[in-house]
Motif scaffolding. Structure first.
Motif, PDB file in Angstrom:
ATOM      1  N   ALA A  96      -9.259  -6.498 -14.977  1.00 16.02           N
ATOM      2  CA  ALA A  96      -8.558  -6.967 -16.328  1.00 16.02           C
ATOM      3  C   ALA A  96      -7.913  -8.631 -15.988  1.00 16.02           C
ATOM      4  N   TYR A  97      -7.378  -8.536 -14.760  1.00 13.20           N
ATOM      5  CA  TYR A  97      -6.826 -10.195 -14.647  1.00 13.20           C
ATOM      6  C   TYR A  97      -7.827 -11.007 -13.580  1.00 13.20           C
ATOM      7  N   GLY A  98      -9.001 -10.840 -13.810  1.00  7.99           N
ATOM      8  CA  GLY A  98      -9.819 -11.580 -13.059  1.00  7.99           C
ATOM      9  C   GLY A  98     -10.079 -11.406 -11.913  1.00  7.99           C
ATOM     10  N   PHE A  99      -9.923 -10.454 -10.991  1.00 12.92           N
ATOM     11  CA  PHE A  99     -10.025 -10.236  -9.594  1.00 12.92           C
ATOM     12  C   PHE A  99     -11.230  -9.357  -9.401  1.00 12.92           C
ATOM     13  N   ALA A 100     -12.407  -9.901  -9.534  1.00 11.66           N
ATOM     14  CA  ALA A 100     -13.323  -8.991  -9.840  1.00 11.66           C
ATOM     15  C   ALA A 100     -14.009  -8.430  -8.295  1.00 11.66           C
ATOM     16  N   ASP A 101     -13.380  -9.292  -7.293  1.00 11.25           N
ATOM     17  CA  ASP A 101     -13.714  -8.738  -5.963  1.00 11.25           C
ATOM     18  C   ASP A 101     -12.730  -8.035  -5.183  1.00 11.25           C
ATOM     19  N   ALA A 102     -11.924  -7.489  -6.059  1.00  9.40           N
ATOM     20  CA  ALA A 102     -10.751  -6.665  -5.456  1.00  9.40           C
ATOM     21  C   ALA A 102     -11.299  -5.366  -4.620  1.00  9.40           C
ATOM     22  N   ASP A 103     -10.778  -5.050  -3.735  1.00  7.64           N
ATOM     23  CA  ASP A 103     -11.007  -3.822  -3.088  1.00  7.64           C
ATOM     24  C   ASP A 103     -10.218  -2.775  -3.532  1.00  7.64           C
ATOM     25  N   ALA A 104     -10.952  -1.640  -3.877  1.00  7.20           N
ATOM     26  CA  ALA A 104     -10.221  -0.748  -4.811  1.00  7.20           C
ATOM     27  C   ALA A 104      -9.179   0.109  -3.631  1.00  7.20           C
ATOM     28  N   GLU A 105      -9.643   0.092  -2.496  1.00  8.90           N
ATOM     29  CA  GLU A 105      -8.770   0.778  -1.367  1.00  8.90           C
ATOM     30  C   GLU A 105      -7.645  -0.058  -0.981  1.00  8.90           C
ATOM     31  N   GLU A 106      -7.664  -1.259  -0.898  1.00  8.38           N
ATOM     32  CA  GLU A 106      -6.956  -2.329  -0.476  1.00  8.38           C
ATOM     33  C   GLU A 106      -5.874  -2.351  -1.586  1.00  8.38           C
ATOM     34  N   LEU A 107      -6.186  -2.098  -2.818  1.00  7.48           N
ATOM     35  CA  LEU A 107      -5.263  -2.234  -3.873  1.00  7.48           C
ATOM     36  C   LEU A 107      -4.122  -1.262  -3.638  1.00  7.48           C
ATOM     37  N   ILE A 108      -4.349  -0.050  -3.050  1.00  6.92           N
ATOM     38  CA  ILE A 108      -3.520   1.134  -2.920  1.00  6.92           C
ATOM     39  C   ILE A 108      -3.335   1.381  -1.545  1.00  6.92           C
ATOM     40  N   ALA A 109      -3.398   0.226  -0.682  1.00  4.13           N
ATOM     41  CA  ALA A 109      -3.436   0.691   0.625  1.00  4.13           C
ATOM     42  C   ALA A 109      -1.966   1.479   1.504  1.00  4.13           C
ATOM     43  N   THR A 110      -1.028   1.190   0.543  1.00  6.45           N
ATOM     44  CA  THR A 110       0.142   1.583   1.052  1.00  6.45           C
ATOM     45  C   THR A 110       0.599   3.069   0.588  1.00  6.45           C
ATOM     46  N   ARG A 111      -0.368   3.722  -0.016  1.00  6.63           N
ATOM     47  CA  ARG A 111      -0.173   4.968  -0.541  1.00  6.63           C
ATOM     48  C   ARG A 111      -0.146   6.039   0.403  1.00  6.63           C
ATOM     49  N   ASP A 112       0.525   6.926   0.074  1.00  2.00           N
ATOM     50  CA  ASP A 112       0.825   8.250   1.043  1.00  2.00           C
ATOM     51  C   ASP A 112       0.726   9.437   0.170  1.00  2.00           C
ATOM     52  N   TRP A 113      -0.282   9.343  -0.887  1.00  8.96           N
ATOM     53  CA  TRP A 113      -0.733  10.526  -1.715  1.00  8.96           C
ATOM     54  C   TRP A 113      -2.187  10.626  -1.629  1.00  8.96           C
TER      55      TRP A 113
END
Length: 113
Positions: A96-113
């Motif tokens: 939605a903010y124009g980051f079409a190349d964002a990697d879905a896993e990298e967005l939440i890379a720090t998750r521990d769930w």
């Protein structure tokens, strides 16, 4: 701060979690608030590249890491359905903010769930 991105403003965050009684609404509300704060930060800080975006999304992911305890306390957890839904919401925000190349896993890379 109000969300100026119309696509984000019209979006129903975490809709699938609200539909399932396994996830308490009062805890899901806190997750929705995390996502809306992320959107506010993106609009305020206007990240110039993916690295800057990932810094913001991973900070929000860390908030979900903490929120996991509230799910447990309410007799729920961030299991497969919740993980997928939350991950999709981060991807939606990036798109939605124009980051079409964002990697879905990298967005939440720090998750521990």
């Amino acid at each position: 701060m109000n969300i100026s991105n119309q696509q984000v403003a019209a979006h129903s965050f975490l809709r699938m979690l609200y539909k399932d009684d396994y996830y308490p609404d009062h805890v899901v509300d806190q997750g929705k608030a995390i996502l809306l704060r992320l959107c506010e930060r993106i609009e305020a800080e206007r990240p110039a590249d993916l690295a800057a975006l990932y810094t913001l999304t991973q900070a929000s992911t860390d908030e979900f890491n903490v929120l996991q305890d509230a799910f447990w306390a309410a007799g729920s957890e961030l299991e497969t359905v919740a993980r997928e839904e939350i991950g999709e919401e981060f991807w939606f925000v990036a798109q939605a903010y124009g980051f079409a190349d964002a990697d879905a896993e990298e967005l939440i890379a720090t998750r521990d769930w």
